[in-house]
Design a protein around this motif. Sequence first.
Motif, mmCIF file in Angstrom:
data_model
loop_
_atom_site.group_PDB
_atom_site.id
_atom_site.type_symbol
_atom_site.label_atom_id
_atom_site.label_comp_id
_atom_site.label_asym_id
_atom_site.label_seq_id
_atom_site.Cartn_x
_atom_site.Cartn_y
_atom_site.Cartn_z
ATOM 1 N N ARG A 43 26.845 -52.635 57.374
ATOM 2 C CA ARG A 43 25.445 -52.277 57.648
ATOM 3 C C ARG A 43 25.200 -50.778 57.626
ATOM 4 N NH1 ARG A 43 23.466 -54.674 62.857
ATOM 5 N NH2 ARG A 43 21.721 -53.340 62.239
ATOM 6 N N ALA A 44 26.204 -50.008 58.016
ATOM 7 C CA ALA A 44 26.108 -48.535 58.029
ATOM 8 C C ALA A 44 27.309 -48.036 57.239
ATOM 9 C CB ALA A 44 26.134 -48.006 59.467
ATOM 10 N N PRO A 45 27.133 -47.871 55.937
ATOM 11 C CA PRO A 45 28.296 -47.687 55.057
ATOM 12 C C PRO A 45 29.076 -46.410 55.326
ATOM 13 C CG PRO A 45 26.224 -47.452 53.845
ATOM 14 C CD PRO A 45 25.860 -47.918 55.217
ATOM 15 N N TRP A 46 30.372 -46.471 55.024
ATOM 16 C CA TRP A 46 31.231 -45.281 55.068
ATOM 17 C C TRP A 46 30.619 -44.210 54.197
ATOM 18 C CZ3 TRP A 46 34.686 -45.787 58.700
ATOM 19 C CH2 TRP A 46 35.311 -47.011 58.936
ATOM 20 N N ARG A 47 30.654 -42.977 54.709
ATOM 21 C CA ARG A 47 30.193 -41.838 53.908
ATOM 22 C C ARG A 47 30.978 -40.589 54.293
ATOM 23 N NH1 ARG A 47 25.705 -42.319 57.568
ATOM 24 N NH2 ARG A 47 26.137 -44.516 57.186
ATOM 25 N N HIS A 48 31.088 -39.680 53.323
ATOM 26 C CA HIS A 48 31.707 -38.377 53.582
ATOM 27 C C HIS A 48 30.588 -37.404 53.911
ATOM 28 C CE1 HIS A 48 35.824 -39.385 52.282
ATOM 29 N NE2 HIS A 48 35.199 -40.252 51.481
ATOM 30 N N THR A 62 31.382 -43.647 59.874
ATOM 31 C CA THR A 62 30.184 -44.405 60.204
ATOM 32 C C THR A 62 30.099 -44.421 61.730
ATOM 33 O OG1 THR A 62 28.911 -46.426 59.849
ATOM 34 C CG2 THR A 62 31.284 -46.693 60.130
ATOM 35 N N ASN A 63 29.088 -45.074 62.283
ATOM 36 C CA ASN A 63 28.898 -45.133 63.730
ATOM 37 C C ASN A 63 28.361 -46.487 64.135
ATOM 38 O OD1 ASN A 63 28.904 -42.137 64.996
ATOM 39 N ND2 ASN A 63 27.890 -42.001 63.000
ATOM 40 N N CYS A 64 28.583 -46.831 65.404
ATOM 41 C CA CYS A 64 27.826 -47.908 66.025
ATOM 42 C C CYS A 64 27.462 -47.481 67.434
ATOM 43 C CB CYS A 64 28.604 -49.225 66.011
ATOM 44 S SG CYS A 64 30.207 -49.155 66.818
ATOM 45 N N GLY A 65 26.448 -48.154 67.985
ATOM 46 C CA GLY A 65 25.957 -47.781 69.310
ATOM 47 C C GLY A 65 24.523 -47.287 69.229
ATOM 48 N N ALA A 88 18.306 -48.134 62.477
ATOM 49 C CA ALA A 88 19.125 -47.875 63.665
ATOM 50 C C ALA A 88 20.596 -48.113 63.325
ATOM 51 C CB ALA A 88 18.689 -48.799 64.801
ATOM 52 N N TRP A 89 21.490 -47.394 64.003
ATOM 53 C CA TRP A 89 22.923 -47.682 63.854
ATOM 54 C C TRP A 89 23.182 -49.101 64.347
ATOM 55 C CZ3 TRP A 89 25.608 -44.226 61.172
ATOM 56 C CH2 TRP A 89 25.196 -42.902 61.154
ATOM 57 N N PRO A 90 24.177 -49.799 63.806
ATOM 58 C CA PRO A 90 24.510 -51.136 64.325
ATOM 59 C C PRO A 90 24.881 -51.051 65.815
ATOM 60 C CG PRO A 90 25.711 -50.686 62.274
ATOM 61 C CD PRO A 90 25.032 -49.410 62.669
#
Length: 213
Positions: A43-48, A62-65, A88-90
């Motif tokens: 849902r919040a893809p890996w990114r550099h 990535t992040n969640c919370g 929103a972040w997951p």
Amino acid sequence: MQLPLLADPRVPRALAEGAWLLPGLALDAASQLLVDVAAVAARAPWRHMHTPGGFRMSVAMTNCGAVGWVTDAQGYRYTEVDPATEQAWPAMPASLHDLAVRAAERAGFSGFAPDACLVNQYAVGARMTLHQDKNERDFSAPIVSVSLGLPATFLFGGETRAERPTRVPLEHGDVVVWGGPARLRFHGVLAVADGQHALVGAARINLTFRRAR
Ligand code: MD6
Ligand code: FE
């Protein structure tokens, strides 16, 4: 049956006042953590991300919370919205949240209520230069850091960049809790060496839980 004469390899080790290595604390939860991290990254893809100075980070994130840590030309900060998806972040999965609270408790920080989990993915050769974690509003909460996949060497420094860091080997399932007088210590991760991990493949995943707001 207990085998009380066998040494327990999972004994906590103090790294400094306020900093604890909890070897293997995440081992039992690891496969669930990885399933839940994969769902977050779907849902919040890996990114550099890029540092404010314009350098592309070798670690994918990535992040969640409720909030997530980001860096770009505007600086380092926490946001409620993922700039990549404008959503929103997951939410923080229960497996992650519960492990973080348990680890903090084990290190003497009861009542930890993380609102952010930064998820770092290190391919072989990726590293994290020495830094302080100081974008959080309140330094009274600790940081809980969970290592999964390939091993790495954690650099644990002092309160200034000049102080020579000590090297702490971190393996799959290890947890570091870091707070109180250690909260603003410089730290980093040496380049991850080539290898294969049975659950993660050729990568290291690190989860850092924070109380950001
Ligand atoms: C990592 N960890 O282990 C990066 N920060 O991949 C961190 O930057 C970190 O492990 C604060 C406290 C513990 C950590
Ligand atoms: Fe950090």
